[in-house]
Design a protein around this motif. Structure first.
Motif, PDB file in Angstrom:
ATOM      1  N   THR A 226      -9.514 -31.774  28.465  1.00 53.79           N
ATOM      2  CA  THR A 226      -9.037 -32.809  27.697  1.00 53.79           C
ATOM      3  C   THR A 226      -7.748 -33.119  28.353  1.00 53.79           C
ATOM      4  O   THR A 226      -6.897 -32.543  28.828  1.00 53.79           O
ATOM      5  CB  THR A 226      -8.626 -32.090  26.294  1.00 53.79           C
TER       6      THR A 226
ATOM      7  N   THR B 135     -14.759 -39.968  25.374  1.00 56.52           N
ATOM      8  CA  THR B 135     -15.255 -39.546  26.886  1.00 56.52           C
ATOM      9  C   THR B 135     -14.541 -40.694  27.595  1.00 56.52           C
ATOM     10  O   THR B 135     -14.573 -41.892  27.348  1.00 56.52           O
ATOM     11  CB  THR B 135     -16.715 -39.593  26.963  1.00 56.52           C
TER      12      THR B 135
ATOM     13  N   HIS C  95     -16.605 -33.522  32.833  1.00 56.96           N
ATOM     14  CA  HIS C  95     -16.771 -33.457  31.410  1.00 56.96           C
ATOM     15  C   HIS C  95     -15.311 -33.669  30.989  1.00 56.96           C
ATOM     16  O   HIS C  95     -14.516 -32.766  30.574  1.00 56.96           O
ATOM     17  CB  HIS C  95     -17.290 -32.255  30.744  1.00 56.96           C
TER      18      HIS C  95
ATOM     19  N   VAL D 115     -12.494 -35.746  28.471  1.00 57.21           N
ATOM     20  CA  VAL D 115     -12.081 -36.548  27.236  1.00 57.21           C
ATOM     21  C   VAL D 115     -10.697 -36.843  27.178  1.00 57.21           C
ATOM     22  O   VAL D 115      -9.907 -35.985  27.550  1.00 57.21           O
ATOM     23  CB  VAL D 115     -12.609 -35.813  26.020  1.00 57.21           C
TER      24      VAL D 115
ATOM     25  N   MET E 262     -15.180 -28.357  29.198  1.00 59.41           N
ATOM     26  CA  MET E 262     -14.596 -29.816  28.850  1.00 59.41           C
ATOM     27  C   MET E 262     -13.043 -29.650  29.214  1.00 59.41           C
ATOM     28  O   MET E 262     -12.228 -28.721  28.887  1.00 59.41           O
ATOM     29  CB  MET E 262     -14.619 -29.868  27.419  1.00 59.41           C
TER      30      MET E 262
ATOM     31  N   ALA F 206     -23.983 -40.444  34.079  1.00 55.71           N
ATOM     32  CA  ALA F 206     -23.039 -39.499  33.788  1.00 55.71           C
ATOM     33  C   ALA F 206     -22.833 -39.165  35.168  1.00 55.71           C
ATOM     34  O   ALA F 206     -23.747 -38.319  35.711  1.00 55.71           O
ATOM     35  CB  ALA F 206     -23.131 -38.657  32.679  1.00 55.71           C
TER      36      ALA F 206
END
Length: 580
Positions: A3, A386, A378, A380, A1, A373
């Motif tokens: 960020t 997201t 991935h 966010v 993920m 997707a």
């Protein structure tokens, strides 16, 4: 993920913005200063954006690559997809000989090339932008002007600048409808606000076109027609933004402009006719023509539609009126049926568009849509939500490019062509546009990398520090975004939420700033690598996009300055009453 982090460099927005701007600076310096071909400038910008994303913003390498691939996919479909099919539609008319019919019909209206430039680049180009967009107006109108004897470099410059003011409502109003979906603002209010900004440009563009073609003499002799065309389009666009669905605004404006211009030409003609602008009589412009590369002239002369008097008598300098009389004497007047057949492909686009407005047809075509997707992404935001860019949606039949493709298929029998010729023409068209496709895919890849990594938001937060003084900067962001992506729709997707957020933090009108992003984007269309690449292909200047960039860049600076001044005035009590 991953960020998103908007201040990765010493927790400083200003320092981070300096790195975030590197991909944009790379693109414009390589293209405009070092004169690299657009494809290599775009590729270098993509590499720089990936390096900044990975090593400055800390985005995982696999996701950087995946984001670039998603941008390239979106760049092909739907962005360049519409240009591919629109140019193929025109090439079908070339293959059948009906492009010459259309050219002769336009030449019969007036033998003056400055008048023809207004009718073709501005009026007809606006209709093409309204129906399709995607670079089609530049490619099609430039070839038409060259076939009438206009110098290729001037033809491309004129068409690039003409393809600006119609862009906000172009491609069936797609930029505004996408902006409304992203910001959740009313479509009609955005439409009305854009209709009180973009028409300002429409007023002066025809005069700019005749000035580019024939200098101050052209502006002095043809200003009445330029004024009528600009005023007619601006008025129709202004009124249509309030009274019509966004899909129809530019279609109605283009038809009204063409009708008003042709009606005016029935009672007015230029005092001096200019029928040979391939080599301008002005010394400053003549040197440019003499220094034009041989491939440029050869490519123009080899085009299927050539045959105008300027190409046959390039070194002769007869009087303008003598040339006009000679040209008119040799013009063949085609039957009404043949003229209607030449217009049939564009009528087919309008009919297919109308059909998609029927409920069950739209539902059936919309059923063939893919939403998913994007693999390997991935991402966010800081709030844990997201990022929307990780979701891809492909409307295989309802996209504007597919609508033009369907119209092209329907036009094949109307133009009396066989399937084999149509297929061969399509493959040849793809081959000729291969570098334009590559350029667009790279540029949209840059946009997606910058959006996913957070570079775009960093630049926006830095710009928003101007507070209420941000108002005149708002259209500049749209200008840069469209110049980067080649699409006003993509510019709204990139900066729409940014403009909305800035409005809420500065107390400015959200309708004003979001509309300004769209209106500013129309100016950036002229210097976008996508349009420059398509224009270069059309006039035989492949690899010399930098020449076109320098020809139009100065004009776009003047246009965006005027638009910024208008938006500033609309943000104050001076013109605040114009905001709905």
């Amino acid at each position: 993920m991953y960020t998103q982090l908007f201040d990765p460099v010493a927790h400083s927005i200003a320092a981070s913005a300096a790195f975030a701007a590197l991909p944009l600076l790379t693109l414009f310096v390589l293209l405009g200063v070092l004169r690299l071909p657009a494809r290599w400038a775009a590729l270098a910008s993509l590499v720089v954006s990936m390096i900044v994303a990975a090593f400055v913003y800390g985005m995982p390498g696999a996701q950087v690559v995946s984001g670039a691939l998603e941008g390239a996919a979106i760049g092909f479909f739907p962005i360049i997809w519409i240009g591919i099919n629109a140019i193929w539609l025109f090439k079908l008319t070339q293959a059948s000989g009906h492009a010459d019919v259309l050219r002769r019909a336009l030449a019969h209206v007036s033998p003056d090339q400055r008048v023809q430039a207004v009718l073709i680049a501005f009026c007809f180009g606006a209709l093409l932008e309204a129906l399709a967009g995607g670079g089609a107006p530049v490619a099609i109108c430039a070839v038409l002007l060259i076939s009438l004897g206009v110098e290729p470099l001037k033809a491309a410059t004129v068409c690039l600048l003409a393809d600006t003011s119609p862009v906000a409502f172009g491609a069936l109003g797609l930029p505004i409808t996408v902006l409304a979906k992203i910001t959740r603002l009313p479509v009609h209010e955005i439409s009305v606000m854009v209709g009180r900004q973009a028409p300002l440009l429409s007023l002066f563009i025809p005069l700019m076109l005749v000035f580019i073609l024939d200098g101050r003499r052209g502006a002095k002799e043809v200003w009445p027609l330029a004024g009528v065309a600009g005023l007619a389009f601006a008025f129709a666009q202004f009124a249509g933004s309030m009274l019509l669905p966004v899909e129809l605004v530019d279609i109605v404006a283009a038809l009204f402009c063409a009708g008003a211009s042709i009606a005016f030409l029935r009672v007015w003609t230029p005092g001096t006719l200019r029928t040979d602008l391939r080599t301008d009589l002005h010394p400053a412009h003549a040197s440019t023509t003499r220094n034009a590369p041989a491939p440029l002239q050869g490519a123009a002369l080899a085009m299927p539609m050539t045959g105008g008097p300027a190409f046959e008598r390039a070194n002769e300098r007869p009087s303008a009126r003598t040339s006009a009389q000679a040209g008119s004497a040799h013009l063949t007047r085609d039957s009404r049926a043949e003229v209607l057949r030449a217009l049939a492909p564009y009528a087919a686009v309008i009919l297919v568009v109308a059909a998609t407005q029927i409920g069950f047809v739209a539902h059936a075509m919309g059923a063939i849509t893919s939403s998913f997707a994007w693999p390997g992404l991935h991402v966010v935001g800081p709030n844990g939500a997201t990022v929307s860019a990780v979701n891809a949606k492909f409307e295989w039949l309802l996209s504007a490019g597919s609508i033009v493709l369907i119209a092209g298929v329907l036009s094949v029998p109307l133009l009396r062509l066989d399937t084999r010729t149509a297929a061969r023409t399509y493959l040849k068209n793809l081959h000729e546009l291969r570098w334009a496709v590559f350029t667009v895919c790279c540029v949209v890849g840059v946009a997606y990398i910058m959006n996913l990594s957070g570079q775009i938001v960093t630049l926006g937060i830095w710009a928003a520090r101007a507070g209420t003084a941000f108002a005149p900067v708002s259209p500049v962001l749209g200008w840069f975004a469209t110049a980067l992506t080649g699409s006003d729709t993509s510019a709204n997707a990139l900066f729409g939420m940014l403009q909305l957020t800035t409005a809420h933090h500065t107390g400015l009108s959200d309708i004003l700033l979001t509309a300004a992003n769209t209106s500013g984007g129309v100016v950036g269309k002229a210097i976008s690598p996508q349009n420059l690449a398509v224009g270069a292909v059309a006039v035989g200047m492949i690899g010399r996009e930098g020449v076109l960039f320098r020809r139009v860049a100065g004009w776009t600076v003047l246009m965006i300055a005027a638009l910024s001044l208008l938006v500033w005035a609309q943000s104050t009590p001076l013109l605040g009453w114009m905001v709905p």
